[in-house]
Design a protein around this motif. Structure first.
Motif, PDB file in Angstrom:
ATOM      1  N   THR A 111       0.826  -1.208   0.000  1.00 48.80           N
ATOM      2  CA  THR A 111       0.000   0.000   0.000  1.00 48.80           C
ATOM      3  C   THR A 111       0.858   1.254   0.000  1.00 48.80           C
ATOM      4  N   PRO A 131      -6.740   0.125  -2.599  1.00 50.54           N
ATOM      5  CA  PRO A 131      -6.363   1.101  -1.572  1.00 50.54           C
ATOM      6  C   PRO A 131      -6.342   2.527  -2.118  1.00 50.54           C
ATOM      7  N   TRP A 134      -3.288   3.697  -3.952  1.00 57.02           N
ATOM      8  CA  TRP A 134      -3.135   3.321  -5.356  1.00 57.02           C
ATOM      9  C   TRP A 134      -3.876   4.303  -6.252  1.00 57.02           C
TER      10      TRP A 134
END
Length: 190
Positions: A111, A131, A134
């Motif tokens: 992440t 996430p 991203w």
């Protein structure tokens, strides 16, 4: 043995990729030359072109050829773009072969995306939901492709960054393994 792999690679494109409506010619060309067998342990090389996931490291797998072909086609990668490959060694080499500049992220914390502004982000494993780190790393007009999965079947999700925000669309069903570190919240079940 390498001629056997070359034949298997061509067969993969003809029988798994093209039959799944992957029609992007530069993508097909890259898939025809990238040696998938080099990205898995030698003892699993014979599985490289099977219609199956192949584990390349503990808890990490290459996506089925059909699914990574469809996911990449949905992202519309083009030469000169900046890409991020998250737990996606095969996609990384395919994108490099297509002329993209690729950064790889395959450590313990997937992440922690730094140095954003990517045109293309791709992940070969499934996550319950993409996430925010991203989607936040997408440049204007950038695209993220990832399978979101909470049950037995996931959906490939394509996120796109526009001036007015982030859009998401479902592309196709897929069943890659969940990435380690992305547990599904357990709920009530019979």
């Amino acid at each position: 043995m390498s001629s056997d792999f070359a034949a298997a690679r061509l067969n993969m494109v003809e029988s798994q990729i093209r039959t799944a409506d992957v029609t992007d010619l530069p993508l097909q060309d890259a898939l025809r030359v990238v040696p998938r067998e080099n990205l898995v342990p030698a003892g699993k090389a014979y599985l490289a072109y099977a219609d199956a996931e192949v584990e390349y490291a503990p808890g990490r797998t290459l996506m089925r050829p059909r699914d990574i072909g469809k996911l990449l086609q949905n992202l519309k990668p083009r030469a000169g773009e900046k890409a991020l490959a998250i737990a996606a060694p095969y996609a990384a080499v395919v994108l490099e072969t297509m002329g993209l500049s690729v950064t790889r992220l395959d450590g313990d914390d997937l992440t922690a995306v730094e140095g954003g502004e990517y045109d293309v982000i791709v992940c070969e494993g499934a996550v319950p939901k993409a996430p925010a780190s991203w989607t936040g790393a997408l440049a204007l007009n950038g695209r993220l492709g990832v399978v979101e999965r909470e049950g037995p079947v996931g959906r490939a999700a394509i996120y796109a960054r526009a001036e007015d925000g982030l859009a998401r669309r479902a592309a196709f069903d897929s069943t890659p393994s969940l990435l380690a570190g992305f547990p599904v919240e357990s709920g009530f079940a019979f």
